[in-house]
Design a protein around this motif. Structure first.
Motif, mmCIF file in Angstrom:
data_model
loop_
_atom_site.group_PDB
_atom_site.id
_atom_site.type_symbol
_atom_site.label_atom_id
_atom_site.label_comp_id
_atom_site.label_asym_id
_atom_site.label_seq_id
_atom_site.Cartn_x
_atom_site.Cartn_y
_atom_site.Cartn_z
ATOM 1 N N GLY A 306 59.813 12.849 33.116
ATOM 2 C CA GLY A 306 59.993 14.049 33.919
ATOM 3 C C GLY A 306 58.745 14.918 33.923
ATOM 4 O O GLY A 306 58.381 15.496 34.957
ATOM 5 N N TYR A 307 58.101 14.998 32.767
ATOM 6 C CA TYR A 307 56.872 15.776 32.645
ATOM 7 C C TYR A 307 55.762 15.189 33.519
ATOM 8 O O TYR A 307 55.101 15.902 34.286
ATOM 9 C CB TYR A 307 56.452 15.791 31.174
ATOM 10 N N LEU A 308 55.589 13.867 33.430
ATOM 11 C CA LEU A 308 54.561 13.196 34.218
ATOM 12 C C LEU A 308 54.799 13.374 35.711
ATOM 13 O O LEU A 308 53.871 13.663 36.474
ATOM 14 C CB LEU A 308 54.539 11.702 33.872
ATOM 15 N N ASP A 309 56.037 13.223 36.129
ATOM 16 C CA ASP A 309 56.385 13.368 37.538
ATOM 17 C C ASP A 309 56.051 14.768 38.045
ATOM 18 O O ASP A 309 55.500 14.939 39.138
ATOM 19 C CB ASP A 309 57.873 13.070 37.728
ATOM 20 N N SER A 310 56.374 15.781 37.240
ATOM 21 C CA SER A 310 56.123 17.162 37.633
ATOM 22 C C SER A 310 54.617 17.435 37.771
ATOM 23 O O SER A 310 54.173 18.074 38.732
ATOM 24 C CB SER A 310 56.737 18.122 36.611
ATOM 25 N N ILE A 311 53.823 16.943 36.829
ATOM 26 C CA ILE A 311 52.377 17.138 36.875
ATOM 27 C C ILE A 311 51.776 16.486 38.117
ATOM 28 O O ILE A 311 50.966 17.079 38.844
ATOM 29 C CB ILE A 311 51.706 16.562 35.614
ATOM 30 N N MET A 312 52.185 15.264 38.383
ATOM 31 C CA MET A 312 51.632 14.540 39.529
ATOM 32 C C MET A 312 52.040 15.182 40.856
ATOM 33 O O MET A 312 51.256 15.186 41.819
ATOM 34 C CB MET A 312 52.070 13.077 39.484
ATOM 35 N N ASP A 313 53.240 15.721 40.917
ATOM 36 C CA ASP A 313 53.675 16.430 42.130
ATOM 37 C C ASP A 313 52.754 17.608 42.432
ATOM 38 O O ASP A 313 52.423 17.875 43.596
ATOM 39 C CB ASP A 313 55.110 16.938 41.973
ATOM 40 N N ARG A 314 52.353 18.331 41.384
ATOM 41 C CA ARG A 314 51.481 19.485 41.596
ATOM 42 C C ARG A 314 50.117 19.054 42.135
ATOM 43 O O ARG A 314 49.544 19.698 43.010
ATOM 44 C CB ARG A 314 51.304 20.254 40.280
ATOM 45 N N TYR A 315 49.588 17.957 41.598
ATOM 46 C CA TYR A 315 48.302 17.449 42.089
ATOM 47 C C TYR A 315 48.402 17.042 43.556
ATOM 48 O O TYR A 315 47.493 17.315 44.357
ATOM 49 C CB TYR A 315 47.847 16.247 41.252
ATOM 50 N N VAL A 316 49.479 16.374 43.911
ATOM 51 C CA VAL A 316 49.660 15.934 45.297
ATOM 52 C C VAL A 316 49.736 17.127 46.238
ATOM 53 O O VAL A 316 49.071 17.163 47.287
ATOM 54 C CB VAL A 316 50.921 15.059 45.439
ATOM 55 N N ASP A 317 50.536 18.129 45.875
ATOM 56 C CA ASP A 317 50.680 19.307 46.735
ATOM 57 C C ASP A 317 49.342 20.022 46.918
ATOM 58 O O ASP A 317 48.981 20.435 48.036
ATOM 59 C CB ASP A 317 51.709 20.275 46.142
ATOM 60 N N PHE A 318 48.615 20.186 45.819
ATOM 61 C CA PHE A 318 47.318 20.865 45.904
ATOM 62 C C PHE A 318 46.357 20.075 46.791
ATOM 63 O O PHE A 318 45.683 20.634 47.669
ATOM 64 C CB PHE A 318 46.722 21.033 44.502
ATOM 65 N N ALA A 319 46.287 18.754 46.559
ATOM 66 C CA ALA A 319 45.358 17.918 47.325
ATOM 67 C C ALA A 319 45.688 17.936 48.809
ATOM 68 O O ALA A 319 44.786 18.057 49.656
ATOM 69 C CB ALA A 319 45.397 16.488 46.792
ATOM 70 N N PHE A 320 46.980 17.851 49.144
ATOM 71 C CA PHE A 320 47.344 17.798 50.559
ATOM 72 C C PHE A 320 47.071 19.122 51.257
ATOM 73 O O PHE A 320 46.457 19.159 52.336
ATOM 74 C CB PHE A 320 48.808 17.427 50.732
ATOM 75 N N LEU A 321 47.518 20.232 50.669
ATOM 76 C CA LEU A 321 47.344 21.532 51.322
ATOM 77 C C LEU A 321 45.870 21.911 51.430
ATOM 78 O O LEU A 321 45.427 22.479 52.435
ATOM 79 C CB LEU A 321 48.128 22.601 50.572
ATOM 80 N N LEU A 322 45.102 21.578 50.393
ATOM 81 C CA LEU A 322 43.671 21.885 50.441
ATOM 82 C C LEU A 322 42.984 21.039 51.516
ATOM 83 O O LEU A 322 42.150 21.548 52.285
ATOM 84 C CB LEU A 322 43.030 21.623 49.085
ATOM 85 N N SER A 323 43.329 19.767 51.604
ATOM 86 C CA SER A 323 42.739 18.893 52.626
ATOM 87 C C SER A 323 43.065 19.410 54.020
ATOM 88 O O SER A 323 42.197 19.459 54.908
ATOM 89 C CB SER A 323 43.260 17.464 52.471
ATOM 90 N N LEU A 324 44.314 19.811 54.207
ATOM 91 C CA LEU A 324 44.730 20.328 55.513
ATOM 92 C C LEU A 324 43.970 21.599 55.867
ATOM 93 O O LEU A 324 43.537 21.790 57.018
ATOM 94 C CB LEU A 324 46.233 20.598 55.502
ATOM 95 N N ALA A 325 43.772 22.464 54.871
ATOM 96 C CA ALA A 325 43.051 23.721 55.112
ATOM 97 C C ALA A 325 41.588 23.455 55.450
ATOM 98 O O ALA A 325 41.019 24.090 56.353
ATOM 99 C CB ALA A 325 43.158 24.613 53.874
ATOM 100 N N VAL A 326 40.966 22.501 54.762
ATOM 101 C CA VAL A 326 39.557 22.171 55.021
ATOM 102 C C VAL A 326 39.390 21.625 56.433
ATOM 103 O O VAL A 326 38.451 21.983 57.159
ATOM 104 C CB VAL A 326 39.033 21.154 53.984
ATOM 105 N N VAL A 327 40.305 20.749 56.839
ATOM 106 C CA VAL A 327 40.219 20.154 58.171
ATOM 107 C C VAL A 327 40.422 21.200 59.252
ATOM 108 O O VAL A 327 39.726 21.224 60.272
ATOM 109 C CB VAL A 327 41.263 19.021 58.317
ATOM 110 N N HIS A 328 41.375 22.094 59.018
ATOM 111 C CA HIS A 328 41.690 23.098 60.041
ATOM 112 C C HIS A 328 40.626 24.194 60.088
ATOM 113 O O HIS A 328 40.190 24.626 61.158
ATOM 114 C CB HIS A 328 43.073 23.697 59.768
ATOM 115 N N GLY A 329 40.187 24.656 58.918
ATOM 116 C CA GLY A 329 39.199 25.732 58.860
ATOM 117 C C GLY A 329 39.742 27.021 59.446
ATOM 118 O O GLY A 329 40.900 27.111 59.848
ATOM 119 N N GLY A 330 38.926 28.062 59.496
ATOM 120 C CA GLY A 330 39.387 29.291 60.097
ATOM 121 C C GLY A 330 38.749 30.517 59.492
ATOM 122 O O GLY A 330 37.850 30.424 58.644
ATOM 123 N N ALA A 331 39.229 31.654 59.932
ATOM 124 C CA ALA A 331 38.689 32.943 59.485
ATOM 125 C C ALA A 331 39.142 33.248 58.065
ATOM 126 O O ALA A 331 39.918 32.522 57.459
ATOM 127 C CB ALA A 331 39.138 34.035 60.449
#
Length: 421
Positions: A306-331
């Motif tokens: 359960g601990y491992l799953d929770s840690i990996m979920d956080r990495y995935v969420d951070f990586a995806f949202l950050l990638s999306l923000a970089v691609v979109h860019g903005g003010a």
């Protein structure tokens, strides 16, 4: 308390394999029952089998770590009542008797182990009545038992709570008859009857029975209280089907790594196709339920998992949202909303996990209203996919920022209110 497990059959309808050692949901049938009984006070197991399968069961005991011994019925054609007779010198006082090819749910075993006599089901839901052993009851005891009874009050579950007096009945019968079944002993002893209804148990006789049992175990392994709306009504419809296919082929931790890889892949794909990345992100969310389902169904849950799953979920969420923000860019305003959305996503998980650390309890079980707060991970990921497909990336980060932080505030309020109540 000891348990006697009758396993002297040859499993002819299952390819000449010991049915008790067949795996259902990633675990041997006999392992499931022994583990659950051990958790409910049974500390030693007596397995009675035939000479052909003696080595199989001895190897099983050695690998599983259960305390017990294997006895050999040299003449298994004499019936399972004769197998019980063989165990007479190894059991005293109250003991459990069960068939090795029956599978029982945790709830059934917890209830049955506190009863007496023959445990029968007055309203069987998971067995074929035509093949079931019926029981006729009079004055709370067995009056007759057999598959061919036209009038009956319940079905034999293959689970008994007995004492050493049963061996006197067994010995009397084996000295008079060549073949002695448990039905003969139960009928002769006029065993007391205890009813249990509405709880899962099955007699595994055919490959189709294995499939049905696996289906039940997976469906019964859903986490439930902690699921969001999307998991309850969409993700689990798919993840449970995947779990049924994989539960006997893969470990929970292996599935966690696969899910993590899918999530990270979705973050990379965003750079080439945000829409496809969003779809892969949602697929990773569906797969995120599989490791837990497999773990619970195969009795392999662990704190580390359960601990491992929770840690990996956080990495995935951070990586995806950050990638999306970089691609979109903005003010500057876009990046402020992005940071708030990412931080809020982390805080949703942290607010519930911190409660468990502080109070030692699952907040979703302690405070049922928590289940209805929007903004859980499954809901956020599904929303993310939909808004990316619609082309509303800026709006997505605004919405994520608002719902995550509002959810954290609502969590704090409910926890505080619960303490005051």
């Amino acid at each position: 308390m000891k348990a006697v497990i009758l396993a002297a059959g040859f499993g002819r309808r299952m390819g000449e394999k010991p049915k008790g050692l067949l795996k259902v949901g990633g675990r041997e049938i006999i392992y499931r029952n022994m583990k659950l009984m051990e958790e409910n006070g049974v500390d030693e197991f007596i397995i009675v089998t035939n000479r052909q399968y003696e080595g199989n069961f001895k190897d099983f005991l050695k690998k599983s770590g259960f305390k017990g011994k294997v006895l050999v019925n040299e003449d298994p054609e004499r019936g399972n009542g004769y197998s019980l007779h063989i165990a007479k010198e190894h059991v005293d006082g109250k003991f459990v008797l069960l068939m090795s090819d029956h599978i029982f749910s945790k709830e059934f075993l917890e209830a049955a182990i506190t009863r007496e006599g023959a445990i029968i089901d007055g309203n069987p839901e998971f067995v074929d009545i035509r093949e079931a052993t019926k029981v006729k009851v009079e004055n709370g005891s067995v009056a007759d038992i057999g598959k061919g009874l036209e009038e009956w009050d319940g079905v034999d579950t293959g689970f008994f709570i007995l004492d050493e007096n049963i061996f006197r009945v067994a010995e009397e019968l084996v000295t008079k008859k060549e073949r002695v079944g448990m039905s003969d002993i139960v009928r002769k002893a006029k065993l007391k009857v205890s009813y249990i209804s509405g709880l899962f148990w099955m007699d595994i006789d055919t490959p189709e029975d294995l499939k049905r049992a696996r289906h039940f175990l997976i469906r019964n392994s859903i986490k439930g209280a902690g699921d969001g709306f999307i998991s309850r009504y969409f993700n689990r419809k798919i993840s449970t089907r995947i779990s049924e296919l994989l539960v006997e082929r893969i470990t929970p931790n292996q599935m966690t790594v696969i899910t993590f890889a899918m999530g990270i892949l979705s973050a990379f794909v965003v750079f080439f196709s945000p829409s496809l990345g969003g779809v892969l992100y949602q697929i990773s969310s569906i797969l995120d339920g599989v490791d837990g389902e497999i773990a619970r169904a195969s009795m392999r849950t662990s704190r580390f998992g359960g601990y491992l799953d929770s840690i990996m979920d956080r990495y995935v969420d951070f990586a995806f949202l950050l990638s999306l923000a970089v691609v979109h860019g903005g003010a500057t305003s876009f990046w402020i909303w992005t940071l708030l959305a990412i931080f809020g996503s982390f805080m949703v998980s942290y607010s519930t996990e911190r409660y468990k650390a502080a109070y030692g309890k699952d907040v979703y079980k302690r405070i049922p209203k928590m289940r209805y707060l929007i903004g859980k991970r499954d809901e956020r990921i599904f929303l993310t996919m939909i808004m990316i497909l619609a082309g509303w990336v800026y709006a997505l980060f605004v919405v994520l920022a608002l719902i995550t932080h509002l959810r954290v505030l609502a969590t704090i309020y409910l926890i505080k209110k619960n303490m005051e109540d």
